[in-house]
Design a protein around this motif. Structure first.
Motif, PDB file in Angstrom:
ATOM      1  N   VAL A 196       0.709  -0.919   0.056  1.00  0.00           N
ATOM      2  CA  VAL A 196       0.126   0.067  -0.015  1.00  0.00           C
ATOM      3  C   VAL A 196       0.746   1.258  -0.203  1.00  0.00           C
ATOM      4  O   VAL A 196       1.998   1.323   0.871  1.00  0.00           O
ATOM      5  N   VAL A 197       0.911   2.183  -0.855  1.00  0.00           N
ATOM      6  CA  VAL A 197       1.334   3.238  -1.236  1.00  0.00           C
ATOM      7  C   VAL A 197       0.690   4.654  -1.569  1.00  0.00           C
ATOM      8  O   VAL A 197      -0.491   4.258  -1.702  1.00  0.00           O
ATOM      9  N   PRO A 198       1.172   5.678  -1.257  1.00  0.00           N
ATOM     10  CA  PRO A 198       0.412   7.041  -1.791  1.00  0.00           C
ATOM     11  C   PRO A 198      -0.076   6.857  -3.295  1.00  0.00           C
ATOM     12  O   PRO A 198       0.542   6.187  -4.014  1.00  0.00           O
ATOM     13  N   GLN A 199      -1.182   7.389  -3.374  1.00  0.00           N
ATOM     14  CA  GLN A 199      -1.721   7.094  -4.878  1.00  0.00           C
ATOM     15  C   GLN A 199      -0.805   7.537  -5.886  1.00  0.00           C
ATOM     16  O   GLN A 199      -0.452   6.783  -6.926  1.00  0.00           O
ATOM     17  N   SER A 200       0.036   8.597  -5.744  1.00  0.00           N
ATOM     18  CA  SER A 200       0.927   9.132  -6.734  1.00  0.00           C
ATOM     19  C   SER A 200       2.196   8.238  -6.970  1.00  0.00           C
ATOM     20  O   SER A 200       2.924   8.249  -7.902  1.00  0.00           O
ATOM     21  N   ASP A 201       2.243   7.112  -6.000  1.00  0.00           N
ATOM     22  CA  ASP A 201       3.460   6.371  -6.060  1.00  0.00           C
ATOM     23  C   ASP A 201       3.003   4.843  -6.629  1.00  0.00           C
ATOM     24  O   ASP A 201       3.957   4.149  -6.605  1.00  0.00           O
ATOM     25  N   VAL A 202       1.983   4.597  -6.970  1.00  0.00           N
ATOM     26  CA  VAL A 202       1.666   3.227  -7.310  1.00  0.00           C
ATOM     27  C   VAL A 202       2.186   2.829  -8.719  1.00  0.00           C
ATOM     28  O   VAL A 202       2.587   1.759  -8.465  1.00  0.00           O
ATOM     29  N   ILE A 203       2.092   3.442  -9.514  1.00  0.00           N
ATOM     30  CA  ILE A 203       2.892   2.941 -10.939  1.00  0.00           C
ATOM     31  C   ILE A 203       4.458   2.842 -10.602  1.00  0.00           C
ATOM     32  O   ILE A 203       4.984   1.867 -10.924  1.00  0.00           O
ATOM     33  N   ALA A 204       4.682   3.652  -9.794  1.00  0.00           N
ATOM     34  CA  ALA A 204       6.350   3.789  -9.641  1.00  0.00           C
ATOM     35  C   ALA A 204       6.788   2.448  -8.627  1.00  0.00           C
ATOM     36  O   ALA A 204       7.771   1.900  -9.044  1.00  0.00           O
ATOM     37  N   LYS A 205       5.964   2.207  -7.793  1.00  0.00           N
ATOM     38  CA  LYS A 205       6.200   0.914  -6.914  1.00  0.00           C
ATOM     39  C   LYS A 205       6.095  -0.359  -7.878  1.00  0.00           C
ATOM     40  O   LYS A 205       6.904  -1.359  -7.741  1.00  0.00           O
ATOM     41  N   ALA A 206       5.082  -0.365  -8.644  1.00  0.00           N
ATOM     42  CA  ALA A 206       4.856  -1.564  -9.574  1.00  0.00           C
ATOM     43  C   ALA A 206       5.834  -1.563 -10.566  1.00  0.00           C
ATOM     44  O   ALA A 206       6.594  -2.772 -10.886  1.00  0.00           O
ATOM     45  N   THR A 207       6.509  -0.437 -11.146  1.00  0.00           N
ATOM     46  CA  THR A 207       7.516  -0.323 -11.862  1.00  0.00           C
ATOM     47  C   THR A 207       8.633  -0.864 -11.022  1.00  0.00           C
ATOM     48  O   THR A 207       9.666  -1.758 -11.613  1.00  0.00           O
ATOM     49  N   GLU A 208       9.143  -0.493  -9.928  1.00  0.00           N
ATOM     50  CA  GLU A 208      10.281  -0.741  -9.094  1.00  0.00           C
ATOM     51  C   GLU A 208      10.280  -2.504  -9.027  1.00  0.00           C
ATOM     52  O   GLU A 208      11.397  -2.924  -9.203  1.00  0.00           O
ATOM     53  N   ILE A 209       9.166  -2.938  -8.882  1.00  0.00           N
ATOM     54  CA  ILE A 209       9.208  -4.585  -8.747  1.00  0.00           C
ATOM     55  C   ILE A 209       9.627  -4.959  -9.804  1.00  0.00           C
ATOM     56  O   ILE A 209      10.408  -6.069 -10.069  1.00  0.00           O
ATOM     57  N   LEU A 210       8.825  -4.757 -11.086  1.00  0.00           N
ATOM     58  CA  LEU A 210       9.263  -5.275 -12.409  1.00  0.00           C
ATOM     59  C   LEU A 210      10.830  -4.920 -12.707  1.00  0.00           C
ATOM     60  O   LEU A 210      11.493  -5.928 -13.463  1.00  0.00           O
ATOM     61  N   ASN A 211      11.443  -3.964 -12.476  1.00  0.00           N
ATOM     62  CA  ASN A 211      12.754  -3.904 -12.898  1.00  0.00           C
ATOM     63  C   ASN A 211      13.705  -4.581 -11.917  1.00  0.00           C
ATOM     64  O   ASN A 211      14.716  -5.207 -12.391  1.00  0.00           O
ATOM     65  N   PHE A 212      13.297  -5.187 -10.845  1.00  0.00           N
ATOM     66  CA  PHE A 212      13.753  -6.225 -10.118  1.00  0.00           C
ATOM     67  C   PHE A 212      13.841  -7.515 -10.894  1.00  0.00           C
ATOM     68  O   PHE A 212      14.736  -8.404 -11.372  1.00  0.00           O
ATOM     69  N   VAL A 213      12.474  -7.874 -11.546  1.00  0.00           N
ATOM     70  CA  VAL A 213      12.285  -8.953 -12.172  1.00  0.00           C
ATOM     71  C   VAL A 213      13.167  -9.116 -13.550  1.00  0.00           C
ATOM     72  O   VAL A 213      13.534  -9.866 -13.912  1.00  0.00           O
ATOM     73  N   LYS A 214      13.215  -7.863 -14.120  1.00  0.00           N
ATOM     74  CA  LYS A 214      13.876  -7.786 -15.476  1.00  0.00           C
ATOM     75  C   LYS A 214      15.487  -8.255 -15.205  1.00  0.00           C
ATOM     76  O   LYS A 214      16.006  -8.373 -16.461  1.00  0.00           O
ATOM     77  N   LYS A 215      15.846  -8.108 -14.083  1.00  0.00           N
ATOM     78  CA  LYS A 215      17.336  -8.712 -13.959  1.00  0.00           C
ATOM     79  C   LYS A 215      17.399 -10.048 -13.761  1.00  0.00           C
ATOM     80  O   LYS A 215      18.569 -10.580 -13.840  1.00  0.00           O
ATOM     81  N   ARG A 216      16.413 -10.879 -13.523  1.00  0.00           N
ATOM     82  CA  ARG A 216      16.432 -12.229 -13.461  1.00  0.00           C
ATOM     83  C   ARG A 216      16.268 -12.956 -14.683  1.00  0.00           C
ATOM     84  O   ARG A 216      15.768 -12.308 -15.818  1.00  0.00           O
ATOM     85  N   ALA A 217      16.438 -14.238 -14.782  1.00  0.00           N
ATOM     86  CA  ALA A 217      16.398 -15.280 -15.977  1.00  0.00           C
ATOM     87  C   ALA A 217      15.083 -15.259 -16.403  1.00  0.00           C
ATOM     88  O   ALA A 217      14.255 -15.915 -15.680  1.00  0.00           O
ATOM     89  N   PRO A 218      14.770 -14.813 -17.850  1.00  0.00           N
ATOM     90  CA  PRO A 218      13.282 -14.949 -18.165  1.00  0.00           C
ATOM     91  C   PRO A 218      12.862 -16.207 -18.129  1.00  0.00           C
ATOM     92  O   PRO A 218      11.444 -16.148 -17.833  1.00  0.00           O
TER      93      PRO A 218
END
Length: 258
Positions: free
Chosen positions: A183-205
């Protein structure tokens, strides 16, 4: 993709999908579901896409449910087919996707909207979001996997309470019971989701895809078919007709149990 109800863009290997029906609180009508199905296929078949974020336009709603007026006169058979096609083309397609899907819940996630969020692999909610499954107030049950995925996420007792009372819960309560990851401030929802996927992008597809498949496989059962059948049967009841009429006319429902 040429969409009328979605805004889609690929940025840095992430497909961003915005359901763009703000005046209708981003309700899921047939056209929107068809466009979502196309976007899911695109994500699964495009190497450039490593993950997907789904959100709603505006600040009020992620998705405030299905477009009730579209199916208000459906028969039981039509209702069952509605659920089956939705499962196949959108909700199950998201859960069984090769790439991780994150729901960025920027506002109300009700009915089909919460079911869409639960089909995603991870959920990030704005502090102001409300989440719930109000279908029984229309004489229906959740028909897009809600009875199954909510139970898997929060347990039988809380799932039954939420479904049969039809009462929504806050984002913070949703986090407490495991319905959302963050749960994050509304203004940070997309940024938090992007942050998670940026970790995933570093892993083996291929390993990420295999992990998703393995986890989802642990949950397979016959419950979705039972839900689909019962959802269709609800369309044959007088209570469903009363629930929809009350909704359309903005009055309280008077259910007779018929």
């Amino acid at each position: 993709m040429t969409d009328q109800n979605l805004i889609t863009a690929v940025r840095e290997n992430i497909l961003y999908i915005t359901i763009n029906r703000e005046k209708a609180l981003n309700a899921l009508n047939k056209a929107t579901l068809a466009e979502l199905a196309e976007a899911i296929t695109f994500a699964n078949t495009t190497d450039e896409v490593r993950g997907v974020i789904i959100t709603g336009s505006g600040e009020k709603a992620f998705v405030a449910g299905a477009d009730i007026k579209e199916f208000s006169d459906y028969t039981g058979a039509q209702g069952e087919e509605l659920a089956r096609k939705g499962h196949e083309l959108v909700f199950n397609a998201i859960e069984n996707a090769k790439k991780p899907f994150i729901a960025a819940i920027n506002g109300f996630a009700l009915g089909g909207g919460l079911e869409l969020a639960m089909a995603c692999h991870i959920r990030v909610a704005a502090e102001s979001a409300k989440l719930g499954l109000p279908e029984v107030s229309l004489g229906l049950i959740p028909g897009y996997g809600g009875t199954q995925r909510l139970t898997q996420l929060v347990g039988k007792g809380k799932a039954i309470e939420m479904i049969i009372t039809a009462n929504p819960i806050t984002a913070h309560e949703a986090e407490k019971i495991g319905l959302v990851n963050y749960v994050v401030p509304q203004s940070d929802v997309i940024a938090k989701a992007t942050e998670i996927l940026n970790f995933v992008k570093k892993r083996a597809p291929l390993a990420v895809s295999a992990a998703l498949k393995a986890v989802v496989a642990s949950l397979n059962n016959e419950g979705y078919q039972v839900e689909t059948t019962l959802f269709g049967e609800c369309f044959e009841t007088e209570d469903f007709k009363e629930g929809v009429a009350a909704f359309v006319n903005k009055r309280p429902s008077v259910f007779l149990g018929k």
